[in-house]
Design a protein around this motif. Structure first.
Motif, PDB file in Angstrom:
ATOM      1  N   ALA A  97     178.631 117.159  37.858  1.00 53.72           N
ATOM      2  CA  ALA A  97     177.668 116.842  37.405  1.00 53.72           C
ATOM      3  C   ALA A  97     177.740 115.662  35.947  1.00 53.72           C
ATOM      4  O   ALA A  97     177.785 115.631  35.009  1.00 53.72           O
ATOM      5  CB  ALA A  97     177.353 117.962  36.183  1.00 53.72           C
ATOM      6  N   ASN A  98     179.317 115.944  35.805  1.00 48.87           N
ATOM      7  CA  ASN A  98     180.127 115.353  33.974  1.00 48.87           C
ATOM      8  C   ASN A  98     179.784 113.513  34.649  1.00 48.87           C
ATOM      9  O   ASN A  98     178.599 113.066  33.645  1.00 48.87           O
ATOM     10  CB  ASN A  98     180.858 115.632  33.881  1.00 48.87           C
ATOM     11  CG  ASN A  98     181.348 117.026  33.795  1.00 48.87           C
ATOM     12  OD1 ASN A  98     180.578 117.344  33.401  1.00 48.87           O
ATOM     13  ND2 ASN A  98     182.029 117.696  33.840  1.00 48.87           N
ATOM     14  N   THR A  99     179.598 112.965  35.600  1.00 46.55           N
ATOM     15  CA  THR A  99     179.718 111.698  35.879  1.00 46.55           C
ATOM     16  C   THR A  99     178.380 111.116  37.177  1.00 46.55           C
ATOM     17  O   THR A  99     177.614 110.106  35.791  1.00 46.55           O
ATOM     18  CB  THR A  99     180.745 111.326  37.451  1.00 46.55           C
ATOM     19  OG1 THR A  99     182.348 111.541  37.744  1.00 46.55           O
ATOM     20  CG2 THR A  99     180.844 110.179  37.581  1.00 46.55           C
ATOM     21  N   HIS A 100     177.363 112.616  37.188  1.00 42.08           N
ATOM     22  CA  HIS A 100     176.104 112.099  37.649  1.00 42.08           C
ATOM     23  C   HIS A 100     175.685 113.470  36.976  1.00 42.08           C
ATOM     24  O   HIS A 100     174.398 114.357  37.855  1.00 42.08           O
ATOM     25  CB  HIS A 100     176.020 112.177  39.308  1.00 42.08           C
ATOM     26  CG  HIS A 100     176.963 110.555  39.445  1.00 42.08           C
ATOM     27  ND1 HIS A 100     176.401 109.239  39.074  1.00 42.08           N
ATOM     28  CD2 HIS A 100     177.519 110.153  40.453  1.00 42.08           C
ATOM     29  CE1 HIS A 100     177.499 108.607  39.832  1.00 42.08           C
ATOM     30  NE2 HIS A 100     178.075 108.752  40.019  1.00 42.08           N
ATOM     31  N   PRO A 101     174.674 113.314  35.586  1.00 41.91           N
ATOM     32  CA  PRO A 101     173.995 114.209  34.983  1.00 41.91           C
ATOM     33  C   PRO A 101     172.997 114.641  35.568  1.00 41.91           C
ATOM     34  O   PRO A 101     172.306 115.287  35.208  1.00 41.91           O
ATOM     35  CB  PRO A 101     173.839 113.890  33.878  1.00 41.91           C
ATOM     36  CG  PRO A 101     174.554 112.635  33.160  1.00 41.91           C
ATOM     37  CD  PRO A 101     174.811 112.326  34.410  1.00 41.91           C
ATOM     38  N   THR A 102     171.907 113.400  36.348  1.00 43.75           N
ATOM     39  CA  THR A 102     170.802 113.739  36.368  1.00 43.75           C
ATOM     40  C   THR A 102     170.576 112.618  38.014  1.00 43.75           C
ATOM     41  O   THR A 102     170.735 112.443  38.755  1.00 43.75           O
ATOM     42  CB  THR A 102     169.384 112.414  35.787  1.00 43.75           C
ATOM     43  OG1 THR A 102     170.454 112.797  33.870  1.00 43.75           O
ATOM     44  CG2 THR A 102     168.490 112.416  36.283  1.00 43.75           C
ATOM     45  N   ALA A 103     169.315 114.257  38.571  1.00 45.07           N
ATOM     46  CA  ALA A 103     168.990 113.927  39.779  1.00 45.07           C
ATOM     47  C   ALA A 103     167.406 114.173  39.719  1.00 45.07           C
ATOM     48  O   ALA A 103     166.270 114.103  38.623  1.00 45.07           O
ATOM     49  CB  ALA A 103     169.065 115.276  40.693  1.00 45.07           C
ATOM     50  N   SER A 104     167.355 113.384  40.829  1.00 43.19           N
ATOM     51  CA  SER A 104     165.273 112.402  40.976  1.00 43.19           C
ATOM     52  C   SER A 104     165.190 112.328  42.154  1.00 43.19           C
ATOM     53  O   SER A 104     165.604 112.300  43.309  1.00 43.19           O
ATOM     54  CB  SER A 104     165.581 111.393  40.040  1.00 43.19           C
ATOM     55  OG  SER A 104     166.444 109.739  40.614  1.00 43.19           O
ATOM     56  N   PHE A 105     164.291 112.679  42.199  1.00 40.30           N
ATOM     57  CA  PHE A 105     162.798 112.135  43.145  1.00 40.30           C
ATOM     58  C   PHE A 105     162.386 111.470  42.952  1.00 40.30           C
ATOM     59  O   PHE A 105     161.630 111.611  41.803  1.00 40.30           O
ATOM     60  CB  PHE A 105     162.159 112.842  43.765  1.00 40.30           C
ATOM     61  CG  PHE A 105     161.623 113.700  44.267  1.00 40.30           C
ATOM     62  CD1 PHE A 105     162.036 113.187  45.830  1.00 40.30           C
ATOM     63  CD2 PHE A 105     160.193 114.010  44.608  1.00 40.30           C
ATOM     64  CE1 PHE A 105     160.435 113.425  47.146  1.00 40.30           C
ATOM     65  CE2 PHE A 105     158.358 113.162  45.700  1.00 40.30           C
ATOM     66  CZ  PHE A 105     159.182 113.830  46.611  1.00 40.30           C
ATOM     67  N   ARG A 106     161.534 110.200  43.759  1.00 40.32           N
ATOM     68  CA  ARG A 106     160.328 109.395  43.896  1.00 40.32           C
ATOM     69  C   ARG A 106     159.899 109.522  44.408  1.00 40.32           C
ATOM     70  O   ARG A 106     160.184 109.120  45.551  1.00 40.32           O
ATOM     71  CB  ARG A 106     160.813 107.869  43.239  1.00 40.32           C
ATOM     72  CG  ARG A 106     159.837 106.707  43.198  1.00 40.32           C
ATOM     73  CD  ARG A 106     160.366 106.035  42.850  1.00 40.32           C
ATOM     74  NE  ARG A 106     160.832 105.126  41.071  1.00 40.32           N
ATOM     75  CZ  ARG A 106     160.435 105.350  40.608  1.00 40.32           C
ATOM     76  NH1 ARG A 106     158.409 105.708  39.896  1.00 40.32           N
ATOM     77  NH2 ARG A 106     161.280 105.500  39.236  1.00 40.32           N
ATOM     78  N   SER A 107     158.365 109.626  44.585  1.00 37.29           N
ATOM     79  CA  SER A 107     157.452 109.965  45.786  1.00 37.29           C
ATOM     80  C   SER A 107     157.031 108.860  46.579  1.00 37.29           C
ATOM     81  O   SER A 107     157.194 107.573  45.819  1.00 37.29           O
ATOM     82  CB  SER A 107     156.227 111.202  45.616  1.00 37.29           C
ATOM     83  OG  SER A 107     155.529 110.237  44.692  1.00 37.29           O
ATOM     84  N   THR A 108     157.239 108.153  47.337  1.00 36.23           N
ATOM     85  CA  THR A 108     156.849 107.293  48.751  1.00 36.23           C
ATOM     86  C   THR A 108     155.516 107.321  48.936  1.00 36.23           C
ATOM     87  O   THR A 108     155.182 106.059  49.645  1.00 36.23           O
ATOM     88  CB  THR A 108     157.727 106.691  49.201  1.00 36.23           C
ATOM     89  OG1 THR A 108     157.745 107.878  50.499  1.00 36.23           O
ATOM     90  CG2 THR A 108     159.201 106.278  48.547  1.00 36.23           C
ATOM     91  N   ARG A 109     154.605 108.296  49.879  1.00 35.48           N
ATOM     92  CA  ARG A 109     153.880 108.643  49.895  1.00 35.48           C
ATOM     93  C   ARG A 109     153.513 110.392  49.850  1.00 35.48           C
ATOM     94  O   ARG A 109     154.244 111.287  50.742  1.00 35.48           O
ATOM     95  CB  ARG A 109     154.274 108.155  51.905  1.00 35.48           C
ATOM     96  CG  ARG A 109     152.833 107.938  52.790  1.00 35.48           C
ATOM     97  CD  ARG A 109     153.277 107.850  53.931  1.00 35.48           C
ATOM     98  NE  ARG A 109     152.094 107.432  55.216  1.00 35.48           N
ATOM     99  CZ  ARG A 109     152.097 107.029  56.088  1.00 35.48           C
ATOM    100  NH1 ARG A 109     153.239 106.971  56.459  1.00 35.48           N
ATOM    101  NH2 ARG A 109     150.934 107.207  56.671  1.00 35.48           N
ATOM    102  N   VAL A 110     152.135 110.316  50.174  1.00 38.80           N
ATOM    103  CA  VAL A 110     151.676 111.350  50.862  1.00 38.80           C
ATOM    104  C   VAL A 110     151.181 111.898  51.565  1.00 38.80           C
ATOM    105  O   VAL A 110     149.990 111.005  52.142  1.00 38.80           O
ATOM    106  CB  VAL A 110     150.756 112.356  49.587  1.00 38.80           C
ATOM    107  CG1 VAL A 110     149.754 114.043  49.835  1.00 38.80           C
ATOM    108  CG2 VAL A 110     151.083 112.123  48.400  1.00 38.80           C
ATOM    109  N   ARG A 111     151.228 112.486  53.003  1.00 40.45           N
ATOM    110  CA  ARG A 111     150.369 112.700  54.272  1.00 40.45           C
ATOM    111  C   ARG A 111     149.465 113.816  54.169  1.00 40.45           C
ATOM    112  O   ARG A 111     150.366 115.419  54.315  1.00 40.45           O
ATOM    113  CB  ARG A 111     151.841 112.600  55.081  1.00 40.45           C
ATOM    114  CG  ARG A 111     152.536 111.377  55.140  1.00 40.45           C
ATOM    115  CD  ARG A 111     153.815 111.966  56.186  1.00 40.45           C
ATOM    116  NE  ARG A 111     154.428 110.584  56.530  1.00 40.45           N
ATOM    117  CZ  ARG A 111     154.298 110.154  57.170  1.00 40.45           C
ATOM    118  NH1 ARG A 111     153.612 109.567  58.551  1.00 40.45           N
ATOM    119  NH2 ARG A 111     155.848 108.909  57.305  1.00 40.45           N
TER     120      ARG A 111
END
Length: 195
Positions: A97-111
């Motif tokens: 968490a100190n080195t990589h404090p952010t998790a992210s999600f980016r949608s690519t497709r809704v089925r």
């Protein structure tokens, strides 16, 4: 009438209709959004949560396949019910968490499900980034209107997502002797139209 039946009835109204409009921006509602994760620790299930810190959401109730989402969470605020498990989770060998404090999600497709309806088993594909590593993920997806709202009222919605990841795919390999590799992810977000 059980909760599942009520949910299916609510979802059934969210089907694509003719005369598509552009996706509408949505923001997190007053109820906010929570990512809940579940993992097995020494053979027992442990649940924790991470608050969503930022969300760029665009939903088109008339064309749900055109909807998009970009979501970020602050993993430094990850919690479990066990203080030692929380500290281990944020350690360099797991989420770092100190080195990589952010998790992210980016949608690519809704089925959408059979018949073009979200209530028939929709999925949301996207890219999940943890520890600086990005991998594809698929969530089972649900979307429903606020309880008691009119059939065409999409000002307030609730998004429900359910998926699984193998933590090794992201280099989160610490405590392998105690923690199983599969982690369940459940997201519930209340969103309101910003358009």
């Amino acid at each position: 009438m059980n909760r599942r039946h009520l949910l299916i009835c609510a979802l059934a109204t969210l089907t694509p209709r003719p005369g598509f409009a552009a996706p509408t921006p949505y923001r997190l509602g007053a109820g906010g959004a929570t990512i809940t994760y579940t993992f097995m620790l020494n053979g027992a299930p442990v649940k924790g949560s991470v608050p969503i810190s930022q969300a760029d959401l665009r939903v088109d109730p008339d064309n749900l396949a055109a909807s998009t989402a970009v979501v970020r969470a602050d993993v430094r605020r990850a919690r479990t019910g066990l203080i030692f498990a929380t500290e281990a989770l944020k350690s360099p060998s797991v989420l770092d968490a100190n080195t990589h404090p952010t998790a992210s999600f980016r949608s690519t497709r809704v089925r959408l499900g059979p018949g073009g309806r979200i209530s028939d088993g929709a999925t949301l594909d996207g890219d999940l980034t943890l520890r600086g590593v990005t991998r594809p993920i698929r969530f089972d997806a649900g979307l429903f209107r606020a309880r008691g709202s009119a059939a065409g009222d999409f000002r307030a919605l609730t998004v429900m997502l359910k998926g699984r990841v193998d933590r090794r795919d992201y280099g989160a390999t610490g405590y392998a002797d105690l923690v199983e590799n599969t982690v369940g992810i459940d997201i519930v977000a209340e969103i309101t139209s910003a358009g």
